[in-house]
Design an enzyme around this catalytic site. Structure first.
Site, PDB file in Angstrom:
ATOM      1  CD  GLU A 142      -2.785   3.348  -6.682  1.00 52.20           C
ATOM      2  OE1 GLU A 142      -2.803   2.775  -5.579  1.00 52.20           O
ATOM      3  OE2 GLU A 142      -2.674   4.588  -6.789  1.00 52.20           O
ATOM      4  CG  ASN A 159      -3.251   4.427   0.492  1.00 52.45           C
ATOM      5  OD1 ASN A 159      -4.364   4.472   0.998  1.00 52.45           O
ATOM      6  ND2 ASN A 159      -2.626   3.287   0.240  1.00 52.45           N
ATOM      7  CG  HIS A 167      -2.547  -0.784  -4.075  1.00 54.18           C
ATOM      8  ND1 HIS A 167      -2.743   0.553  -3.810  1.00 54.18           N
ATOM      9  CD2 HIS A 167      -2.869  -1.423  -2.927  1.00 54.18           C
ATOM     10  CE1 HIS A 167      -3.163   0.705  -2.572  1.00 54.18           C
ATOM     11  NE2 HIS A 167      -3.251  -0.490  -2.017  1.00 54.18           N
ATOM     12  CB  SER A 179      -0.849   0.058   1.270  1.00 56.99           C
ATOM     13  OG  SER A 179      -1.626  -1.076   1.387  1.00 56.99           O
TER      14      SER A 179
HETATM   15  N1  LIG Z   1      -5.738  -4.965   4.187  1.00 53.68           N
HETATM   16  C1  LIG Z   1      -5.971  -4.055   3.261  1.00 53.68           C
HETATM   17  O1  LIG Z   1      -7.029  -3.418   3.222  1.00 53.68           O
HETATM   18  C2  LIG Z   1      -4.952  -3.801   2.176  1.00 53.68           C
HETATM   19  C3  LIG Z   1      -5.375  -3.157   1.004  1.00 53.68           C
HETATM   20  C4  LIG Z   1      -4.451  -3.002  -0.029  1.00 53.68           C
HETATM   21  C5  LIG Z   1      -3.151  -3.442   0.119  1.00 53.68           C
HETATM   22  N2  LIG Z   1      -2.770  -4.047   1.289  1.00 53.68           N
HETATM   23  C6  LIG Z   1      -1.382  -4.551   1.374  1.00 53.68           C
HETATM   24  O2  LIG Z   1      -1.418  -5.958   1.225  1.00 53.68           O
HETATM   25  C7  LIG Z   1      -0.344  -6.560   1.955  1.00 53.68           C
HETATM   26  C8  LIG Z   1      -0.895  -7.611   2.894  1.00 53.68           C
HETATM   27  O3  LIG Z   1      -1.805  -7.016   3.782  1.00 53.68           O
HETATM   28  P1  LIG Z   1      -2.885  -7.862   4.590  1.00 53.68           P
HETATM   29  O4  LIG Z   1      -3.858  -6.878   5.142  1.00 53.68           O
HETATM   30  O5  LIG Z   1      -3.361  -8.989   3.761  1.00 53.68           O
HETATM   31  O6  LIG Z   1      -1.965  -8.430   5.791  1.00 53.68           O
HETATM   32  P2  LIG Z   1      -2.240  -9.657   6.761  1.00 53.68           P
HETATM   33  O7  LIG Z   1      -1.555  -9.338   8.023  1.00 53.68           O
HETATM   34  O8  LIG Z   1      -3.710  -9.991   6.783  1.00 53.68           O
HETATM   35  O9  LIG Z   1      -1.495 -10.887   6.035  1.00 53.68           O
HETATM   36  C9  LIG Z   1      -0.122 -10.937   5.846  1.00 53.68           C
HETATM   37  C10 LIG Z   1       0.287 -12.388   5.707  1.00 53.68           C
HETATM   38  O10 LIG Z   1       1.669 -12.425   5.318  1.00 53.68           O
HETATM   39  C11 LIG Z   1       2.233 -13.574   5.924  1.00 53.68           C
HETATM   40  N3  LIG Z   1       3.696 -13.488   5.908  1.00 53.68           N
HETATM   41  C12 LIG Z   1       4.513 -12.756   6.693  1.00 53.68           C
HETATM   42  N4  LIG Z   1       5.797 -12.957   6.351  1.00 53.68           N
HETATM   43  C13 LIG Z   1       5.792 -13.829   5.316  1.00 53.68           C
HETATM   44  C14 LIG Z   1       6.827 -14.422   4.522  1.00 53.68           C
HETATM   45  N5  LIG Z   1       8.115 -14.173   4.742  1.00 53.68           N
HETATM   46  N6  LIG Z   1       6.457 -15.286   3.556  1.00 53.68           N
HETATM   47  C15 LIG Z   1       5.144 -15.569   3.340  1.00 53.68           C
HETATM   48  N7  LIG Z   1       4.147 -15.023   4.050  1.00 53.68           N
HETATM   49  C16 LIG Z   1       4.458 -14.160   5.021  1.00 53.68           C
HETATM   50  C17 LIG Z   1       1.633 -13.604   7.314  1.00 53.68           C
HETATM   51  O11 LIG Z   1       1.724 -14.894   7.906  1.00 53.68           O
HETATM   52  C18 LIG Z   1       0.173 -13.221   6.988  1.00 53.68           C
HETATM   53  O12 LIG Z   1      -0.626 -14.356   6.740  1.00 53.68           O
HETATM   54  C19 LIG Z   1       0.386  -5.413   2.652  1.00 53.68           C
HETATM   55  O13 LIG Z   1       1.471  -5.031   1.870  1.00 53.68           O
HETATM   56  C20 LIG Z   1      -0.679  -4.313   2.691  1.00 53.68           C
HETATM   57  O14 LIG Z   1      -0.115  -3.027   2.710  1.00 53.68           O
HETATM   58  C21 LIG Z   1      -3.639  -4.251   2.318  1.00 53.68           C
END
Ligand SMILES: NC(=O)c1ccc[n+]([C@@H]2O[C@H](COP(=O)([O-])OP(=O)(O)OC[C@H]3O[C@@H](n4cnc5c(N)ncnc54)[C@H](O)[C@@H]3O)[C@@H](O)[C@H]2O)c1
Length: 297
Positions: A153, A191, A141, A120
């Site tokens: 995005e 963002n 994204h 993000s």
């Molecule tokens: N949640 C949102 O609304 C949103 C929206 C757009 C983008 N994002 C982006 O998406 C990404 C993930 O966010 P999320 O909300 O799904 O997070 P989350 O915390 O729900 O999930 C992250 C996952 O990554 C795993 N992980 C950590 N280290 C790892 C590794 N070395 N290898 C494999 N897996 C690993 C964790 O075990 C976890 O299951 C981030 O970069 C975030 O900025 C999130």
């Protein structure tokens, strides 16, 4: 490029949604997470989300079966990415972690594979720079919830090649999404515009100009936003909003992006929104009623 094999890194909120849409659209998907429990949970979530789509008439039982057959889970990154033509990284938003994952991916994924990140806020150019294939690194994204939200995005890093951008644009359309291509500067577009609006809403509350319900109602009814900015901040997570505002503030060096002190206090005190049970609103398990937190009454 006939792209068929996709690996998704991270099986959290975003990773399971990204795996869902690729598998639903006929791609072979390897979903990878360091946490086996998280992989199990992700498959259950994908099943539940398919059932919801089937009930709404936007997917069929047959599509669910095919999608689940297209999906394999792995805890070992090497096994999960060895045949990938595209890797979409959706692991935890942490710069050091992402840099380390991309170094590993560069060593483990086929040399011609495209490496995309769902970050993000972290610079695509910075992530690309730890690999030996910066022209093949790009931002993809997706928005939450991925199966529902139409936008992707697409962020060109400083070195991303035009061919790779074109491939990702075509691919996003194949997923039924609407791609928008932007360049890699702090906050990208989504963002960069959303977070200052949320910050301004928090400042308006902090300065006592209006209450939580008034601020959100004005933006909902006056601007036709589906959710007010304070409710949206609770939904995103106040810690995430705070961290993205800091990325904008540090990246541009402009005080207009400085996070509101009220937001900083709420994050420090653990009032993070929906995920902690309280932010600008209070969330009771099982209740859909929107109740303003008593600290703002
Ligand atoms: N949640 C949102 O609304 C949103 C929206 C757009 C983008 N994002 C982006 O998406 C990404 C993930 O966010 P999320 O909300 O799904 O997070 P989350 O915390 O729900 O999930 C992250 C996952 O990554 C795993 N992980 C950590 N280290 C790892 C590794 N070395 N290898 C494999 N897996 C690993 C964790 O075990 C976890 O299951 C981030 O970069 C975030 O900025 C999130």
């Amino acid at each position: 490029m006939d792209l068929q094999q996709v690996a998704v890194i991270g099986a959290g909120t975003m990773g399971n949604g990204i795996a869902h849409v690729f598998a639903q659209n006929g791609f072979t998907v390897n979903l990878i997470d360091v946490n086996a429990g998280q992989l199990e949970k992700a498959v259950q979530t994908i099943q539940k989300n398919f059932d919801r789509q089937i009930a709404k008439g936007t997917a069929t039982e047959e599509q669910k079966k095919t999608a689940l057959a297209n999906l394999t889970t792995h805890t070992d990154m090497a096994a999960g990415v060895k045949n990938a033509q595209l890797v979409v990284e959706a692991a935890t938003e942490n710069t050091d972690l992402k840099l380390s994952i991309f170094k590993q991916l560069d060593a483990l994924a086929p040399a011609d594979a495209i490496l995309a990140t769902n970050t993000s806020s972290i610079s695509i150019t910075k992530i690309a720079a730890v690999t030996k294939r910066a022209p093949q690194v790009i931002g993809m994204h997706f928005m939450n919830p991925v199966p529902v939200m139409k936008l992707v995005e697409i962020i060109n890093g400083y070195a991303t090649s035009k061919g790779v951008t074109d491939t990702i644009v075509t691919l996003s359309k194949q997923l039924g999404k609407v791609p928008c291509v932007v360049n890699d500067y702090p906050g990208f577009i989504a963002n960069r515009i959303l977070m200052p609006m949320i910050n301004e809403a928090v400042y308006s509350l902090y300065e006592g100009i209006a209450g939580v319900a008034e601020i959100d109602t004005i933006m909902k009814l006056g601007m036709a936003h589906p959710m007010g900015p304070l409710q949206l901040a609770d939904f995103i997570g106040l810690d995430v909003c705070y961290s993205i505002l800091n990325v904008l503030h540090d990246g541009f060096g402009n005080p207009k992006y400085a996070p509101c002190p009220l937001l900083a206090n709420m994050v420090t005190a653990g009032y993070l929104g929906v995920k902690s049970g309280e932010g600008f609103y209070k969330y009771e398990a099982g209740s859909k009623e929107l109740v303003v937190s008593e600290r703002f009454n």
